[in-house]
Design an enzyme around this catalytic site. Structure first.
Site, PDB file in Angstrom:
ATOM      1  N   GLU A 114       0.747  -1.196   0.022  1.00  0.00           N
ATOM      2  CA  GLU A 114      -0.095  -0.022   0.001  1.00  0.00           C
ATOM      3  C   GLU A 114       0.822   1.410  -0.006  1.00  0.00           C
ATOM      4  OE1 GLU A 114      -2.270   1.592  -0.540  1.00  0.00           O
ATOM      5  OE2 GLU A 114      -4.074   1.785   0.863  1.00  0.00           O
ATOM      6  N   ASP A 115       0.356   2.454  -0.440  1.00  0.00           N
ATOM      7  CA  ASP A 115       1.064   3.554  -0.603  1.00  0.00           C
ATOM      8  C   ASP A 115       1.178   4.154   0.763  1.00  0.00           C
ATOM      9  OD1 ASP A 115      -1.796   4.224  -0.179  1.00  0.00           O
ATOM     10  OD2 ASP A 115      -1.464   5.663  -1.987  1.00  0.00           O
ATOM     11  N   ASP A 118      -3.375   6.208   6.709  1.00  0.00           N
ATOM     12  CA  ASP A 118      -3.748   7.135   7.254  1.00  0.00           C
ATOM     13  C   ASP A 118      -4.419   6.985   8.252  1.00  0.00           C
ATOM     14  OD1 ASP A 118      -4.025  10.212   7.018  1.00  0.00           O
ATOM     15  OD2 ASP A 118      -5.716   9.933   6.005  1.00  0.00           O
ATOM     16  N   PHE A 167      -0.536  16.562   3.532  1.00  0.00           N
ATOM     17  CA  PHE A 167      -1.034  15.909   2.566  1.00  0.00           C
ATOM     18  C   PHE A 167       0.029  15.875   1.482  1.00  0.00           C
ATOM     19  CE2 PHE A 167      -3.203  15.351  -1.665  1.00  0.00           C
ATOM     20  CZ  PHE A 167      -3.844  14.291  -1.417  1.00  0.00           C
ATOM     21  N   ARG A 180       1.062  11.623  -9.963  1.00  0.00           N
ATOM     22  CA  ARG A 180       1.757  10.342  -9.495  1.00  0.00           C
ATOM     23  C   ARG A 180       3.049  10.243 -10.188  1.00  0.00           C
ATOM     24  NH1 ARG A 180      -2.697   7.407  -7.504  1.00  0.00           N
ATOM     25  NH2 ARG A 180      -4.609   7.878  -8.381  1.00  0.00           N
TER      26      ARG A 180
HETATM   27  P1  5GP Z   1      -6.945   5.553   4.972  1.00  0.00           P
HETATM   28  O1  5GP Z   1      -8.024   4.165   4.874  1.00  0.00           O
HETATM   29  O2  5GP Z   1      -5.664   4.939   5.733  1.00  0.00           O
HETATM   30  O3  5GP Z   1      -7.492   6.793   5.673  1.00  0.00           O
HETATM   31  O4  5GP Z   1      -6.422   6.328   3.597  1.00  0.00           O
HETATM   32  C1  5GP Z   1      -5.699   5.539   2.925  1.00  0.00           C
HETATM   33  C2  5GP Z   1      -5.749   6.082   1.413  1.00  0.00           C
HETATM   34  O5  5GP Z   1      -5.935   7.647   1.394  1.00  0.00           O
HETATM   35  C3  5GP Z   1      -4.334   5.918   0.832  1.00  0.00           C
HETATM   36  O6  5GP Z   1      -4.094   4.562   0.182  1.00  0.00           O
HETATM   37  C4  5GP Z   1      -4.445   7.166   0.044  1.00  0.00           C
HETATM   38  O7  5GP Z   1      -4.973   7.047  -1.188  1.00  0.00           O
HETATM   39  C5  5GP Z   1      -5.181   8.072   0.642  1.00  0.00           C
HETATM   40  N1  5GP Z   1      -4.306   9.166   1.326  1.00  0.00           N
HETATM   41  C6  5GP Z   1      -4.069   9.121   2.642  1.00  0.00           C
HETATM   42  N2  5GP Z   1      -3.273  10.061   2.868  1.00  0.00           N
HETATM   43  C7  5GP Z   1      -2.667  10.665   1.756  1.00  0.00           C
HETATM   44  C8  5GP Z   1      -1.822  11.632   1.343  1.00  0.00           C
HETATM   45  O8  5GP Z   1      -1.412  12.324   2.207  1.00  0.00           O
HETATM   46  N3  5GP Z   1      -1.624  11.793  -0.024  1.00  0.00           N
HETATM   47  C9  5GP Z   1      -2.442  11.315  -0.740  1.00  0.00           C
HETATM   48  N4  5GP Z   1      -1.920  11.517  -1.955  1.00  0.00           N
HETATM   49  N5  5GP Z   1      -3.294  10.173  -0.651  1.00  0.00           N
HETATM   50  C10 5GP Z   1      -3.601  10.133   0.888  1.00  0.00           C
END
Ligand code: 5GP
Length: 195
Positions: A114-115, A118, A167, A180
């Site tokens: 996963e990237d 959050d 962000f 990207r």
């Molecule tokens: P979670 O479910 O953990 O809140 O969110 C995960 C997803 O939110 C990540 O896979 C990503 O797509 C998006 N996300 C969360 N933080 C960031 C950020 O700082 N930048 C970007 N571009 N996407 C984020």
């Protein structure tokens, strides 16, 4: 040459700061690839086919391609796509499956790539869904972690970098599908996403 090209597109100017350079990312991703490969070899938890390494589309695509390229063990690859709803810079935690894995994972060793973690909601959802398919083991590698943003407890098995609550874009991460393809990761200027 690269630098001139990025400046020419203007994309780099939308960054308020560069958090991680392309070189820092590459070096950490290679370390992680070796660590992951060593762990799988050491715990004897690998079958002859090796782990199924799953890329979560689209944000993890750069990390995934670099990570698997430097993992010196046999692996199979698969892709999954999920969408999370919410504003353009924060997910609501509502997640739905857009594209499922092509292969079965029952009895297999699985690593999800996963990237960024959050709130933790996306990965919690995915782990629940994939655990129900009875893999032999299920681990998560995330390039970035924002621990201060968690809404549900979640700890990835492998983390590239822990970062502050900003962000970020680049190296697979987008804002509205842009940025990207930047080789670095940076903090997007608020004026680029605030109306
Ligand atoms: P979670 O479910 O953990 O809140 O969110 C995960 C997803 O939110 C990540 O896979 C990503 O797509 C998006 N996300 C969360 N933080 C960031 C950020 O700082 N930048 C970007 N571009 N996407 C984020």
């Amino acid at each position: 040459m690269d630098k001139l090209n990025w400046e020419f597109t203007g994309m780099e100017h939308d960054l308020e700061s560069i958090l991680l350079t392309g070189e820092q990312i590459q070096s950490r991703v290679r370390e992680l690839a070796n660590l992951i490969a060593e762990d799988y070899m050491a715990d004897g938890g690998m079958d002859a086919r090796g782990p199924v390494v799953v890329c979560i589309l689209k944000g993890a695509v750069m990390f995934y391609a670099d990570l698997i390229r430097f993992m010196p063990i046999p692996i199979s690859i698969d892709f999954i796509s999920i969408s999370s709803y919410g504003s353009k810079t924060a997910s609501s935690g509502e997640v739905s499956l857009k594209k499922d894995l092509d292969g079965k994972i029952e009895g297999r060793v699985v690593l999800i790539v996963e990237d960024i973690v959050d709130s933790g909601l996306t990965l919690s959802y995915l782990l629940r869904m994939l655990s129900a398919r009875n893999p032999r083991s299920l681990k998560v590698a995330a390039l970035l972690d924002k621990p201060s943003r968690r809404r549900v407890p979640f700890q990835a098995d492998y983390i590239g970098f822990a970062i502050e609550d900003k962000f970020v874009v680049g190296y697979g991460l987008d804002f509205d599908q842009l940025y990207r393809n930047l080789p670095m990761i940076g903090v997007l200027k608020p004026e680029c996403y605030e109306p």
